[in-house]
Design an enzyme around this catalytic site. Sequence first.
Site, short mmCIF file in Angstrom:
data_model
loop_
_atom_site.label_atom_id
_atom_site.label_comp_id
_atom_site.label_asym_id
_atom_site.label_seq_id
_atom_site.Cartn_x
_atom_site.Cartn_y
_atom_site.Cartn_z
N ASP A 1 0.79 -1.22 0.06
CA ASP A 1 -0.02 -0.26 0.01
C ASP A 1 1.03 1.29 0.04
O ASP A 1 1.35 1.79 1.16
CB ASP A 1 -0.87 -0.07 1.24
CG ASP A 1 -1.99 1.27 1.23
OD1 ASP A 1 -1.85 2.15 0.20
OD2 ASP A 1 -3.08 1.28 1.96
N HIS B 1 -0.21 8.02 3.65
CA HIS B 1 0.64 7.49 4.98
C HIS B 1 2.21 7.64 4.82
O HIS B 1 2.82 7.20 5.80
CB HIS B 1 0.27 6.04 4.79
CG HIS B 1 -1.04 5.54 4.57
ND1 HIS B 1 -1.99 5.86 5.51
CD2 HIS B 1 -1.70 4.91 3.49
CE1 HIS B 1 -3.32 5.38 5.08
NE2 HIS B 1 -3.11 4.82 4.04
#
Length: 338
Positions: free
Chosen positions: A188, A193
Amino acid sequence: MPIDAAAALAAPPRTGTISWSPGDVQLYHLGVGAGRPATDPGELRYVLEDRLHVLPSFATVAGRGEPGVIRALSMPGVHVDLARVLHAGQSLTVHRAIPARGTARVTDRIAAVHDRGGAAVLVLRTEAADADGPLWSEEARIHVRGEGGRGGDPGPRRPAAPLAGQPDLTVERAIREDQALLYRLSGDRNPLHADPGFARRAGFGRPVLHGLCTYGMVLKAVVDTRLGGEVTRVEEYRTRFAGVVYPGETLRIRMWHPAGPAGTADTAGPADAPDPADTAARPAGSAAPEGRSIADGSAAHRAAPCGPSACPGSVRVAVTAVERDDAPVLADTVVRYR
């Protein structure tokens, strides 16, 4: 371009083949906090080849491809800006134990598009099977800001039953400052993030932890404390992402067991149904040492989980961020086990 619900729902399933190795499993386990303390035999089962077992939530990253949230955005009829997307919920059904090394055929399809007024919720359903049959099924619920209000189907909104009484067990899990940077190596790569500038454009002060990283950390805590570390007992796991968590914070994980009448959890609602009862916060305190049970439930209950073939049931879980006055992180969370 707005979401074309009719096109998304009518599109044929997208299929592909994924493979994974023990190294992928080990990397995922490290990404969700396994291996601490490094000499704990229970932790070594997650990281050493000669005794490796697979946490079922590994299914969310198996193959090290894009996560369900990202895959959904490339489906026909779905054309949205990634900065307006949030992961709303996740559910996983495990049909049998996931091997440490494997190859599977995976099928994705948009199973539903819900109109929530100010947003749309996409439901991406994924089925995985190998030569021996089905392995797992999962659903990712994706919240897209600004895509609702067109009079579409709002979808189910069945509230979860309130979590009654004190939890049977509460544990705390510290999140490393670099947890998101480690977890993203499992596939991911969403810049939300890792990239501070992208996070600010998305409305956050700094990068946030992957929701599926929190998802894995919480399942590990339940398996380790309630199921004696027996990963193969997990049958179903679902949650609603109620708020963000930041690297460096501490998760407070409260567990209620049994989860309902006769140990069932049928009173829990779907993963994206809001439940005010689950957001009620207990006063924040200082973080307990990592892995320590800090309150609630008898010591005998904590020390004696059900045996390998006994006591099927479920656990309801609520997760909050300690440092932000128990801000909700996961709600409507249920782990069913064999």
